[in-house]
Structures are given as C-alpha cells and as structure tokens.
Scaffold this motif. Structure first.
Motif, PDB file in Angstrom:
ATOM      1  N   SER A  66      23.300  -7.346 -18.745  1.00  0.00           N
ATOM      2  CA  SER A  66      23.403  -6.080 -18.009  1.00  0.00           C
ATOM      3  C   SER A  66      22.148  -5.899 -17.152  1.00  0.00           C
ATOM      4  O   SER A  66      21.087  -6.460 -17.444  1.00  0.00           O
TER       5      SER A  66
ATOM      6  N   VAL B   7      20.090  -0.316 -15.566  1.00  0.00           N
ATOM      7  CA  VAL B   7      20.676   0.644 -16.502  1.00  0.00           C
ATOM      8  C   VAL B   7      19.664   1.759 -16.741  1.00  0.00           C
ATOM      9  O   VAL B   7      18.504   1.498 -17.066  1.00  0.00           O
TER      10      VAL B   7
ATOM     11  N   SER C 226      21.175   5.355 -20.636  1.00  0.00           N
ATOM     12  CA  SER C 226      22.533   5.048 -21.094  1.00  0.00           C
ATOM     13  C   SER C 226      22.498   4.425 -22.483  1.00  0.00           C
ATOM     14  O   SER C 226      21.450   3.964 -22.954  1.00  0.00           O
TER      15      SER C 226
ATOM     16  N   ILE D  65      25.668  -0.481 -23.545  1.00  0.00           N
ATOM     17  CA  ILE D  65      26.108  -1.057 -22.277  1.00  0.00           C
ATOM     18  C   ILE D  65      26.207  -2.568 -22.446  1.00  0.00           C
ATOM     19  O   ILE D  65      25.251  -3.220 -22.859  1.00  0.00           O
TER      20      ILE D  65
ATOM     21  N   SER E 139      27.197  -5.168 -17.876  1.00  0.00           N
ATOM     22  CA  SER E 139      27.500  -4.219 -16.804  1.00  0.00           C
ATOM     23  C   SER E 139      26.273  -4.042 -15.916  1.00  0.00           C
ATOM     24  O   SER E 139      25.143  -4.332 -16.322  1.00  0.00           O
TER      25      SER E 139
ATOM     26  N   VAL F  78      24.425   1.193 -14.083  1.00  0.00           N
ATOM     27  CA  VAL F  78      25.026   2.187 -14.975  1.00  0.00           C
ATOM     28  C   VAL F  78      24.006   3.309 -15.194  1.00  0.00           C
ATOM     29  O   VAL F  78      22.867   3.047 -15.586  1.00  0.00           O
TER      30      VAL F  78
END
Length: 219
Positions: A145, A148, A151, A154, A157, A160
């Motif tokens: 990921s 980010v 968050s 996760i 991804s 985010v």
C-alpha cells in the motif's frame, strides 16, 4: 503479607492515580507505545531499578547466565531481569533512519512508529506497517500500500485517506469496507465500483471537485 500481595497493593495505588490515556498506552496494548531516554539510549524501557541492563543488542553476547535458583520465584525472576540484557529497541536486518521505531525490519525513513517491517519506507506515527510506503498516522497498512493517511486496515491500496477496511482499491476518501474500488468518497460496503459518492455513481469531474471541497471543510 506476602511479597506478591505487597506488590499488588503498590500496583493498585499507582493505577488509582494513572490517567486513562496513560493506562491505555501502558497496559491495554501489546506493548507500551512510548519511547524513553534510558541512559544514553533511546529505549522502549523507562529507567528503573527493576531492569538495569539495557543494550543495543537483543541479548548478552556473553555465555549463558548460571545461577542456582531458590524456591522464591519472584526473587529469581528479579535477578534474571537485572542480569539479562534487554534491547533498547528491536531492530533486525538493515534499517536506515529508523532510530525512533520499535520493531523495525529492513525499514527506511521511519519515525515514532511501531512494528514496521519488510521494505517499508517513509512511515510516520503509525503502527503495524508491512511492505508499504508513505504512511502517516495509520494502523495495519500492509501488502504494498502507499500514500495512506489516518486510516486503518489497508491492504494493497493506494491514495487512501480517513478510511478503514480497504482492500485492492485506490483514491478512497472517508470510506469503509471497500474491495476493488476506485475514486470513492463517503462510501461503504462496496465491491468493484468506481466514481461513487455516498454509494451512488457520479462523474469523474464531480468527484474530484467534491473531494477538494469536503476535505477543505474537514480541515
């Protein structure tokens, strides 16, 4: 009064005066999310007469400690704790610029974070990050990921923000429980959807405008 009962009373008296925030940080977590200056080292252990040997290594490099143990378990345990070196912070493999990270494994550029492992880079104020980059103020970010912010949970991804439980998605804002989604704002419980606001489809231009406006209001 036994030695154990005496210790229990001391702990009770201390906890009566402990603020709730400190209690959660010290007791209700896997380990204390706190750094101390223990002698000349940055350590996860405060300076205390209960544990006197803190080193850069995870164990003493000398031979095993030998002692004829007594029937008093607490006394024997105290002797072992004072005689065995504890790691100031737990680092494995090669780490770069991660002096203020507890449990770092092959990490680069990590600060005030805990359990950062496997080629993660640019991690700040986060807990449990694995194989991910550019993570700020987040928990449980794993499997490549990136980007980010604030968050939780996760997986694989990118981009985010203020979201939780996001898997295989990108460009997600203020959402939760999404799988395989992209360009979603204020959405929940969706799978394989794109360009949505409040779980309703919209245009690409509108969602970009809405993201900027909503973020500006929250800030």
């Amino acid at each position: 009064m036994t030695n154990l009962q005496d210790r229990q009373l001391k702990i009770q008296e201390k906890r009566k005066k402990t603020p709730r925030r400190d209690f959660l940080m010290e007791i209700a977590s896997w380990y204390s999310l706190t750094f101390y200056k223990n002698r000349w080292l940055t350590s996860t252990y405060p300076y205390t007469d209960r544990m006197t040997v803190v080193s850069l290594q995870s164990a003493l490099e000398s031979d095993s400690i030998h002692r004829e143990y007594t029937s008093n378990f607490l006394c024997d345990l105290q002797w072992l704790m004072k005689s065995s070196a504890l790691p100031a912070i737990n680092h494995r493999w090669q780490n770069e610029n991660a002096e203020y990270t507890e449990t770092a494994v092959n990490v680069k550029n990590s600060y005030l974070s805990f359990t950062v492992t496997k080629w993660s880079q640019n991690i700040l104020y986060s807990v449990m990050t694995r194989e991910s980059n550019d993570v700020l103020n987040s928990i449980d970010v794993i499997d490549w990921s990136s980007i980010v912010y604030s968050s939780v949970a996760i997986v694989n991804s990118a981009a985010v923000f203020f979201s939780k439980y996001i898997i295989d998605s990108n460009n997600i804002w203020f959402s939760e429980n999404l799988i395989g989604c992209s360009e979603c704002l204020l959405c929940h419980d969706l799978q394989n959807q794109s360009y949505c606001i409040n779980n309703k489809g919209t245009s690409e231009k509108f969602i970009i405008y809405y993201q900027k406006s909503y973020t500006h209001q929250r800030v």
